[in-house]
Design an enzyme around this catalytic site. Structure first.
Site, PDB file in Angstrom:
ATOM      1  N   CYS A 103     -14.837  29.166 -21.106  1.00  0.00           N
ATOM      2  CA  CYS A 103     -15.949  29.726 -20.345  1.00  0.00           C
ATOM      3  C   CYS A 103     -16.873  28.551 -20.061  1.00  0.00           C
ATOM      4  O   CYS A 103     -17.576  28.093 -20.962  1.00  0.00           O
ATOM      5  CB  CYS A 103     -16.677  30.806 -21.147  1.00  0.00           C
ATOM      6  SG  CYS A 103     -18.173  31.373 -20.310  1.00  0.00           S
ATOM      7  N   CYS A 106     -20.852  29.568 -20.366  1.00  0.00           N
ATOM      8  CA  CYS A 106     -21.449  29.794 -21.691  1.00  0.00           C
ATOM      9  C   CYS A 106     -20.333  29.742 -22.720  1.00  0.00           C
ATOM     10  O   CYS A 106     -19.769  28.676 -22.940  1.00  0.00           O
ATOM     11  CB  CYS A 106     -22.246  31.091 -21.737  1.00  0.00           C
ATOM     12  SG  CYS A 106     -21.405  32.516 -21.035  1.00  0.00           S
ATOM     13  N   SER A 107     -20.009  30.865 -23.334  1.00  0.00           N
ATOM     14  CA  SER A 107     -18.916  30.831 -24.310  1.00  0.00           C
ATOM     15  C   SER A 107     -18.216  32.182 -24.387  1.00  0.00           C
ATOM     16  O   SER A 107     -17.837  32.637 -25.456  1.00  0.00           O
ATOM     17  CB  SER A 107     -19.434  30.420 -25.684  1.00  0.00           C
ATOM     18  OG  SER A 107     -20.480  31.278 -26.084  1.00  0.00           O
ATOM     19  N   CYS A 108     -18.047  32.859 -23.237  1.00  0.00           N
ATOM     20  CA  CYS A 108     -17.400  34.169 -23.197  1.00  0.00           C
ATOM     21  C   CYS A 108     -15.981  34.065 -23.742  1.00  0.00           C
ATOM     22  O   CYS A 108     -15.299  33.058 -23.561  1.00  0.00           O
ATOM     23  CB  CYS A 108     -17.373  34.703 -21.769  1.00  0.00           C
ATOM     24  SG  CYS A 108     -19.016  34.975 -21.122  1.00  0.00           S
TER      25      CYS A 108
END
Lengths: 195, 122
Positions: A103, A106-108
């Site tokens: 991602c 962000c950090s999905c």
């Protein structure tokens, strides 16, 4: 955590703490209740869930076909992602094709199937480099792919979450579903490792 | 206001009485069918967007629709009027993104991030 995203993380952490304090001060929620909710969520989120999905796909061709056609529906058959608004797409590694998930914004990540994300997944270095030079990044993870391998990087930029279906290791024909699940690692489900 | 816009008498009742299970919603057909060559928008908006910088003004090919969602550019600003748009999985070749490389990158992009790419000479 790498130094690259330290500032951002600190900013977010500060905001979250402030919000938590406000909610408690206004009597809307207690710290205890919040901890219970987080614990309950994390208890249901584990890479063992993703591993079980993979082991089922390896041993049941019809399930594998359903999983690749509609990941969300197929993992719900096994009781995962109930009530989640997100879609799941499962991408299959083959002898000629390798998939890896990131991602960049962000950090999905499919938390319920993979557990809390590793710090490298959230790092600026991984997020910026894997879309640009995946072969090199995977090599640093110890995964050397044959030169002709078609690498696809899935950037989770909207509401779909991705899970990699790794290749079944050779010599595992005699193993049952539980034994197979024990072989599946979190990194293999993200695509930064093979099995 | 109840009688300001009377429904056409032959439209309202039959739909409620006999819903067609095969067509639960009258969604418009997708603007970009699988295989459509598209180009992403180039501008740099001052607000939240889900089109990463590295994929702006780039050419790709629609893989398939992912399903409709509220446009994050609007909803992330706390506004309740975000339009619901189709999201498409779009496949990019590394050399179109970075000028080099032999891999592919797939991004999930809202419809308004995309326009059809008229240039068919690739």
């Amino acid at each position: 955590m790498t130094s690259g995203d330290h500032h951002t993380d600190a900013t977010i952490a500060r905001r979250v703490r402030r919000l938590e304090t406000l909610l408690e001060e206004k009597g809307l929620i207690t710290g205890e209740r919040l901890d219970e909710a987080i614990d309950a969520f994390l208890a249901e989120s584990s890479p063992a869930n993703g591993a079980r999905v993979v082991a089922r796909a390896w041993t049941d061709d019809a399930y594998r076909a359903r999983l690749l056609a509609d990941g969300t529906a197929a993992v719900r058959e096994l009781g995962y992602m109930e009530g989640s608004f997100q879609r799941l797409r499962v991408v299959e590694n083959t002898a000629s094709r390798h998939n890896v998930v990131v991602c960049t914004l962000c950090s999905c990540y499919p938390l319920r199937l993979l557990g809390p994300s590793p710090s490298w997944y959230k790092s600026e270095a991984y997020r910026s480099r894997v879309v640009r030079e995946p072969r090199e990044v995977l090599r640093e993870f110890g995964l050397e792919l044959p030169p002709g391998t078609d690498i696809t990087v899935w950037d989770s930029s909207a509401e779909t979450r991705y899970l990699v279906l790794p290749r079944r290791p050779e010599g595992t024909e005699g193993l049952g579903e539980e034994e197979l699940a024990a072989l599946v690692t979190r990194n293999a489900l993200i695509g930064t490792a093979a099995l | 206001m109840t009688d300001a816009h009377p429904a056409a008498p032959d439209m309202a009742a039959p739909d409620l009485a006999a819903p067609d299970p095969a067509a639960p919603e009258m969604a418009a057909p997708d603007r970009f069918p699988p295989g459509t060559r598209v180009r992403t928008y180039r501008h740099d908006p001052p607000h939240h967007t889900r089109l990463p910088r590295y994929a702006r003004g780039k050419r790709g090919v629609v893989v398939e629709p992912e399903g409709p969602e509220e446009l994050a550019d609007i909803s992330a600003r706390g506004r309740g009027d975000a339009p619901v748009e189709q999201i498409y999985a779009v496949r990019f070749e590394a050399r179109d993104l970075w000028g080099e490389g032999d891999h592919h990158v797939v991004l999930d992009l809202w419809e308004s991030y995309l326009e059809e790419d008229p240039d068919d000479e690739r």
